[in-house]
Enzyme design. Structure first.
Site, PDB file in Angstrom:
ATOM      1  N   LEU A 166       0.821  -1.212   0.000  1.00  0.00           N
ATOM      2  CA  LEU A 166       0.000   0.000   0.000  1.00  0.00           C
ATOM      3  C   LEU A 166       0.853   1.258   0.000  1.00  0.00           C
ATOM      4  CD1 LEU A 166      -2.750  -1.148   2.496  1.00  0.00           C
ATOM      5  CD2 LEU A 166      -3.074  -0.657   0.058  1.00  0.00           C
ATOM      6  N   LYS A 167       1.987   1.233   0.701  1.00  0.00           N
ATOM      7  CA  LYS A 167       2.847   2.413   0.771  1.00  0.00           C
ATOM      8  C   LYS A 167       3.368   2.829  -0.590  1.00  0.00           C
ATOM      9  CE  LYS A 167       5.920   5.488   1.989  1.00  0.00           C
ATOM     10  NZ  LYS A 167       5.543   6.896   2.235  1.00  0.00           N
TER      11      LYS A 167
END
Length: 322
Positions: A166-167
């Protein structure tokens, strides 16, 4: 709890500063001796090396510039990993690599959490940054009190690797936002619009974004000092592109964004700030994208508040977290 922190760069130094500010028993390690001396003057301990840090601390946090460096540091620490030891990887890294390293930690009886941050250096400095955490639920609840000292909003993303996935997605989106803001500002300047008025129109409209409300200010000031460099963003963009390729997603914009940032890096330097990318359009048009009244650096004006866990829409709060 004794906490070790490795990597006191633009983000890591500010995160470690939040731990000191919250009176956490902290020992640090960085290749910059002056930075370590500054932390020692503020009350932190100084580690001789990564192995000693893992041996002496309950939790070791890493915030490093590349997966290769993280892997090298873990090679040093691994002989000292055992039951009761926890590794928090706050670097922006490859999800496959964090899973590999986490498995090594777990084989030694330790615990690993991938927990990158998002929100900019100015929010890392005030403890208001957001944190993603990938690990099992029991581990998450155990490390949550520490994570809420480091950041404001903490999201449990699932198993190890999900937070890193997700980052890099969020960094891809931020870069896409940056490039569209640059194009918008230059086009409005060419059309004869006042740039301060343009900034406000963007801010109060459906076209706004976190990147616009922060980085556009630095662009218009001329400092363009976002404390994030082109080599780092190209690493993150490459990680996102790799995720797409692993999952057979035929991205169209991502390769273009990578090419634009590579061109910026070749023009302005490997360590140029990402906001310098607007210079490509300034040079192409002969226009100067500057305006009065904008800050040279970002300051987080939100008061520091206790951190807390956030939950996805429709997701019930786990009973164990009550």
């Amino acid at each position: 709890m004794k906490v070790g922190f490795i990597g006191l760069g633009n983000v890591g130094g500010k995160l470690a500063g939040s731990l000191l500010r919250n009176r956490i028993d902290l020992t640090v390690l960085d290749r910059n001796a002056q930075v370590m001396a500054d932390f020692a003057a503020r009350g932190a301990g100084i580690a001789e090396n990564a192995a000693a840090l893992m041996r002496e601390c309950d939790v070791v946090i890493t915030c490093l510039p590349s997966p290769a460096i993280s892997a090298a540091i873990m090679d040093e620490m691994l002989p000292e990993v055992g039951p009761g030891k926890t590794w928090l990887e706050m670097s922006t890294t490859d999800e496959a690599e964090i899973r590999r390293l986490a498995a090594l930690v777990e084989q030694k009886g330790g615990t690993a959490v991938d927990c990158p941050v998002s929100g900019g250096c100015h929010r890392a400095d005030t403890g208001n940054i957001s944190i993603f955490a990938g690990c099992d639920r029991q581990t998450f609840e155990r490390v949550l009190p520490l994570l809420t000292r480091l950041g404001r909003r903490v999201l449990h993303t699932g198993a190890v690797g999900t937070a890193s996935t997700l980052k890099v997605m969020t960094n891809y989106l931020a870069t896409a936002n940056l490039l569209t803001c640059c194009e918008a500002l230059v086009t409005m300047k060419a059309a004869g619009m006042d740039l301060a008025t343009t900034y406000e129109a963007m801010k109060i409209s459906s076209g706004t974004s976190f990147v616009h409300e922060t980085e556009s200010q630095l662009i218009l000031n001329g400092s363009r000092d976002v404390s994030f460099t082109m080599d780092l963003i190209l690493k993150d963009l490459g990680l996102f592109q790799t995720i797409a390729e692993r999952n057979n997603v035929p991205l169209e914009m991502s390769p273009m964004i990578i090419d634009i940032m590579k061109d910026g890096q070749s023009r302005y330097g490997e360590r140029a700030n990402t906001d310098d990318i607007i210079r490509r359009l300034e040079e192409a048009t002969g226009l100067s994208i500057l305006a009065e009244g904008f800050p040279a650096e970002l300051i987080d004006d939100e008061p520091e508040e206790p951190g807390y866990e956030v939950f996805p829409p429709g997701r019930a709060r786990p009973v164990a977290a009550e």
